[in-house]
Design a protein around this motif. Structure first.
Motif, mmCIF file in Angstrom:
data_model
loop_
_atom_site.group_PDB
_atom_site.id
_atom_site.type_symbol
_atom_site.label_atom_id
_atom_site.label_comp_id
_atom_site.label_asym_id
_atom_site.label_seq_id
_atom_site.Cartn_x
_atom_site.Cartn_y
_atom_site.Cartn_z
ATOM 1 N N GLU A 1 0.834 -1.311 0.173
ATOM 2 C CA GLU A 1 -0.024 -0.306 -0.028
ATOM 3 C C GLU A 1 0.889 1.196 -0.074
ATOM 4 O OE1 GLU A 1 -3.620 1.767 2.751
ATOM 5 O OE2 GLU A 1 -2.610 0.359 3.415
ATOM 6 N N ALA A 2 1.891 1.010 0.731
ATOM 7 C CA ALA A 2 2.728 2.302 0.831
ATOM 8 C C ALA A 2 3.564 2.631 -0.419
ATOM 9 C CB ALA A 2 3.871 2.215 2.052
ATOM 10 N N ALA A 3 3.741 1.362 -1.107
ATOM 11 C CA ALA A 3 4.734 1.591 -2.255
ATOM 12 C C ALA A 3 3.739 2.124 -3.241
ATOM 13 C CB ALA A 3 5.089 0.180 -2.857
ATOM 14 N N GLN A 4 2.403 1.720 -3.318
ATOM 15 C CA GLN A 4 1.516 2.308 -4.395
ATOM 16 C C GLN A 4 1.343 3.947 -4.246
ATOM 17 O OE1 GLN A 4 -1.819 -0.309 -3.809
ATOM 18 N NE2 GLN A 4 -1.141 -1.666 -5.264
ATOM 19 N N ALA A 5 1.385 4.337 -3.302
ATOM 20 C CA ALA A 5 1.346 5.691 -2.869
ATOM 21 C C ALA A 5 2.544 6.652 -2.974
ATOM 22 C CB ALA A 5 0.772 6.192 -1.503
ATOM 23 N N PHE A 6 3.573 5.868 -3.219
ATOM 24 C CA PHE A 6 5.046 6.441 -3.083
ATOM 25 C C PHE A 6 5.255 7.485 -4.197
ATOM 26 C CE2 PHE A 6 9.793 6.530 -3.955
ATOM 27 C CZ PHE A 6 10.005 6.987 -2.794
ATOM 28 N N PRO A 7 5.007 7.047 -5.448
ATOM 29 C CA PRO A 7 5.432 7.847 -6.768
ATOM 30 C C PRO A 7 4.670 9.259 -6.778
ATOM 31 C CG PRO A 7 4.774 5.729 -7.455
ATOM 32 C CD PRO A 7 4.531 5.770 -6.073
ATOM 33 N N GLN A 8 3.350 9.297 -6.183
ATOM 34 C CA GLN A 8 2.575 10.749 -6.383
ATOM 35 C C GLN A 8 3.303 11.689 -5.380
ATOM 36 O OE1 GLN A 8 0.593 11.653 -8.445
ATOM 37 N NE2 GLN A 8 0.724 9.582 -9.449
ATOM 38 N N ARG A 9 3.589 10.903 -3.988
ATOM 39 C CA ARG A 9 4.423 11.884 -2.910
ATOM 40 C C ARG A 9 5.569 12.534 -3.508
ATOM 41 N NH1 ARG A 9 4.512 9.618 2.852
ATOM 42 N NH2 ARG A 9 4.733 11.694 3.373
ATOM 43 N N MET A 10 6.172 11.679 -4.473
ATOM 44 C CA MET A 10 7.750 11.979 -4.836
ATOM 45 C C MET A 10 7.650 13.142 -6.075
ATOM 46 S SD MET A 10 9.951 10.748 -2.943
ATOM 47 C CE MET A 10 8.756 10.919 -1.823
ATOM 48 N N ILE A 11 6.243 12.813 -7.025
ATOM 49 C CA ILE A 11 5.960 13.736 -8.006
ATOM 50 C C ILE A 11 5.698 15.245 -7.412
ATOM 51 C CG2 ILE A 11 4.620 14.379 -9.996
ATOM 52 C CD1 ILE A 11 4.337 11.365 -10.306
ATOM 53 N N ALA A 12 4.795 15.060 -6.399
ATOM 54 C CA ALA A 12 4.590 16.368 -5.700
ATOM 55 C C ALA A 12 5.510 17.237 -5.099
ATOM 56 C CB ALA A 12 3.676 16.154 -4.750
ATOM 57 N N ALA A 13 6.708 16.352 -4.702
ATOM 58 C CA ALA A 13 7.951 17.005 -4.229
ATOM 59 C C ALA A 13 9.071 17.492 -5.201
ATOM 60 C CB ALA A 13 8.523 16.096 -3.153
ATOM 61 N N GLY A 14 8.747 17.026 -6.519
ATOM 62 C CA GLY A 14 9.701 17.475 -7.394
ATOM 63 C C GLY A 14 10.687 16.302 -7.816
ATOM 64 N N LEU A 15 10.503 15.238 -7.350
ATOM 65 C CA LEU A 15 11.502 14.282 -7.410
ATOM 66 C C LEU A 15 11.148 13.108 -8.400
ATOM 67 C CD1 LEU A 15 12.438 13.826 -3.743
ATOM 68 C CD2 LEU A 15 13.944 14.783 -5.298
ATOM 69 N N GLY A 16 10.038 13.424 -9.175
ATOM 70 C CA GLY A 16 9.746 12.480 -10.252
ATOM 71 C C GLY A 16 9.004 13.133 -11.366
ATOM 72 N N GLN A 17 9.077 12.457 -12.565
ATOM 73 C CA GLN A 17 8.244 12.734 -13.481
ATOM 74 C C GLN A 17 6.785 11.974 -13.521
ATOM 75 O OE1 GLN A 17 8.872 14.824 -16.667
ATOM 76 N NE2 GLN A 17 10.583 15.275 -15.310
ATOM 77 N N ALA A 18 5.558 13.075 -13.575
ATOM 78 C CA ALA A 18 4.461 12.411 -13.686
ATOM 79 C C ALA A 18 4.224 11.332 -14.810
ATOM 80 C CB ALA A 18 3.363 13.519 -13.914
ATOM 81 N N ASP A 19 4.720 11.148 -15.905
ATOM 82 C CA ASP A 19 4.662 10.236 -16.877
ATOM 83 C C ASP A 19 5.657 8.999 -16.592
ATOM 84 O OD1 ASP A 19 4.834 8.684 -19.264
ATOM 85 O OD2 ASP A 19 5.214 10.344 -20.608
ATOM 86 N N PRO A 20 5.038 7.920 -16.333
ATOM 87 C CA PRO A 20 6.063 6.638 -15.988
ATOM 88 C C PRO A 20 7.137 6.503 -17.049
ATOM 89 C CG PRO A 20 3.846 6.383 -15.319
ATOM 90 C CD PRO A 20 3.821 7.496 -16.127
ATOM 91 N N GLU A 21 6.763 6.816 -18.148
ATOM 92 C CA GLU A 21 7.743 6.268 -19.482
ATOM 93 C C GLU A 21 8.805 7.551 -19.391
ATOM 94 O OE1 GLU A 21 7.912 3.491 -21.351
ATOM 95 O OE2 GLU A 21 6.584 2.804 -19.879
ATOM 96 N N ALA A 22 8.386 8.572 -19.073
ATOM 97 C CA ALA A 22 9.487 9.682 -19.351
ATOM 98 C C ALA A 22 10.269 9.617 -18.231
ATOM 99 C CB ALA A 22 8.886 11.164 -19.060
ATOM 100 N N GLU A 23 9.726 9.089 -16.869
ATOM 101 C CA GLU A 23 10.582 8.885 -15.735
ATOM 102 C C GLU A 23 11.625 7.793 -15.883
ATOM 103 O OE1 GLU A 23 12.151 9.163 -12.137
ATOM 104 O OE2 GLU A 23 11.021 10.181 -12.852
ATOM 105 N N ARG A 24 11.374 6.754 -16.413
ATOM 106 C CA ARG A 24 12.176 5.743 -16.793
ATOM 107 C C ARG A 24 13.416 5.820 -17.701
ATOM 108 N NH1 ARG A 24 11.848 1.934 -20.669
ATOM 109 N NH2 ARG A 24 12.779 0.144 -19.164
ATOM 110 N N ARG A 25 13.086 6.982 -18.386
ATOM 111 C CA ARG A 25 14.210 7.151 -19.475
ATOM 112 C C ARG A 25 15.288 7.931 -18.907
ATOM 113 N NH1 ARG A 25 9.467 8.341 -22.857
ATOM 114 N NH2 ARG A 25 9.636 10.345 -22.606
#
Length: 410
Positions: A74-98
């Motif tokens: 459950e915590a792992a599923q919520a993690f990406p949005q917290r990081m995106i909101a903090a400027g630590l990730g891309q909203a687009d999963p494909e862009a993030e992995r590149r």
């Protein structure tokens, strides 16, 4: 292969922001700070999340990433949005992995680092975001922009490397692109970025499965695909970054480095690092050797849980997470590595691996120990996948072996 050392299961991929990995101690989460830097506020947030949602254990990787361990699903599923909101990730999963992109850690604070380094890195990062076809690259395929300087050209290693020529103020044609065993003649920063993207596109179109960093001959083939004649890469541009000792303590000017022993730290230690950054310019810069660089400090910081002095033997020791973090590991190799560090001869390095995969240090080390059912297999001047010359049942046996090694160059 010795019966005591069975072949490991190779997963062949790295965890990402949207692709956590299930480990023996829970879900493993990974963050790629943009251009290898994060603010003190972002570091405080990661420390809070590590304690609240994980087991408080954090790793700094040799790709400039941050890993948090022990998450529930459950915590792992919520993690990406917290990081995106903090400027630590891309909203687009494909862009993030590149965005597997590393940058010289002293860019902007080392006058000997090429002045165009950040401009080049920004352009390449934007290009990776704008090239959806590059989502087909393998998870471990990486790029770097290496401006040289205090950390010489070649300190960063990746499948496609942009390296400054004639730093700190490159000429109009001041960048070469290195791919495997081949590189370009010097190019402008703009052209070098386009060359790097074209090489990556060619890799995808060819359907390659082996990366240039692992099979250097692929580089020559990729240059031919894009209509360029790659020249042989030699000297500094092929320097093995793993042979450069991790640096701790004072670097240059007001820049200081702290290294996490074996790449590991706690949430509390990360908070301490964030507080040190706040005493300077407020940034934590990631390095390729599990460290952090701070700028704007007046003296060498003392940070509990971090190495801040350049003569610390732990800077020459590598170990994977071992048990209980990995089901494939045959022992608590991290604990043993730190116990053995004081007995390592000067200039020698030690790799203690939980299995033959050698995740912590794929290259050769002076001494490599591979955990198995009968003890540690010993490899000299080799990797974890090499056949051991002997098996030492106990840690005390390994200590005696290290103490018997010749001093100085081994």
């Amino acid at each position: 292969m010795s019966a005591a050392f069975s072949a490991p299961v190779v997963k062949g991929w790295c965890p990402g922001l949207f692709a956590p990995m299930q480990a023996a101690d829970g879900w493993l989460m990974r963050v790629r700070p943009p251009l290898d830097r994060m603010t003190a506020a972002q570091a405080h947030l990661l420390a809070d999340v590590a304690e609240q949602d994980g087991n408080g254990q954090i790793s700094l990787t040799n790709r400039g990433n941050v890993q948090l361990r022990g998450f529930s699903l459950e915590a792992a599923q919520a993690f990406p949005q917290r990081m995106i909101a903090a400027g630590l990730g891309q909203a687009d999963p494909e862009a993030e992995r590149r965005l597997a992109l590393q940058v010289s850690p002293l860019v902007g604070i080392d006058p000997a680092c090429a002045t165009e380094t950040m401009l080049c890195a920004d352009a390449l990062r934007n290009g990776l975001v704008d090239h959806p076809s590059l989502s087909a690259l393998p998870d471990k395929f990486g790029f770097c922009v290496d401006g040289g300087g205090f950390f010489p050209t070649g300190s960063l290693r990746a499948d496609i490397m942009l390296q400054a020529v004639g730093s700190p103020v490159p000429t109009e044609a001041g960048w070469r692109v290195v791919c495997g065993s081949s590189c370009t003649e010097p190019q402008t920063a703009q052209v070098a970025v386009q060359t790097a993207l074209a090489l990556a596109e060619a890799f995808v179109k060819r359907g390659e499965t082996q990366r240039p960093l692992r099979v250097p001959a692929i580089g020559k083939q990729l240059f031919a695909e894009i209509g360029l004649r790659g020249v042989s890469a030699s000297g500094a541009e092929m320097q093995n970054g793993s042979l450069l000792a991790a640096r701790a303590g004072h670097l240059t000017g007001s820049a200081y480095a702290a290294v996490a022993p074996l790449g590991r730290l706690t949430a509390a230690t990360l908070r301490s690092c964030a507080q040190v950054a706040q005493q300077g310019d407020g940034l934590l810069r990631m390095t390729a050797w599990s460290g952090l660089v701070f700028s704007g400090l007046k003296k060498n910081p003392e940070i509990s849980g971090m190495i801040t002095h350049p003569d610390d033997a732990r800077l020459r020791v590598y170990a994977c997470i071992g048990t209980p973090g990995c089901a494939q590991a045959a022992g608590d190799v991290g604990r043993d590595a730190l116990v053995l560090a004081p007995f390592l001869p000067d200039k020698a390095d030690l790799h203690v691996s939980g299995c033959r995969k050698g995740c912590a240090h794929p290259g050769a080390a002076t001494v490599t120990l591979v955990a198995g059912s009968e003890g540690y297999g010993v490899v000299l001047q080799g990797t974890a996948s090499d056949e051991p010359i002997c098996i030492l049942p106990k840690t005390e046996d390994v200590r005696a072996f290290l103490q018997a090694l010749p001093k100085g160059d081994v």
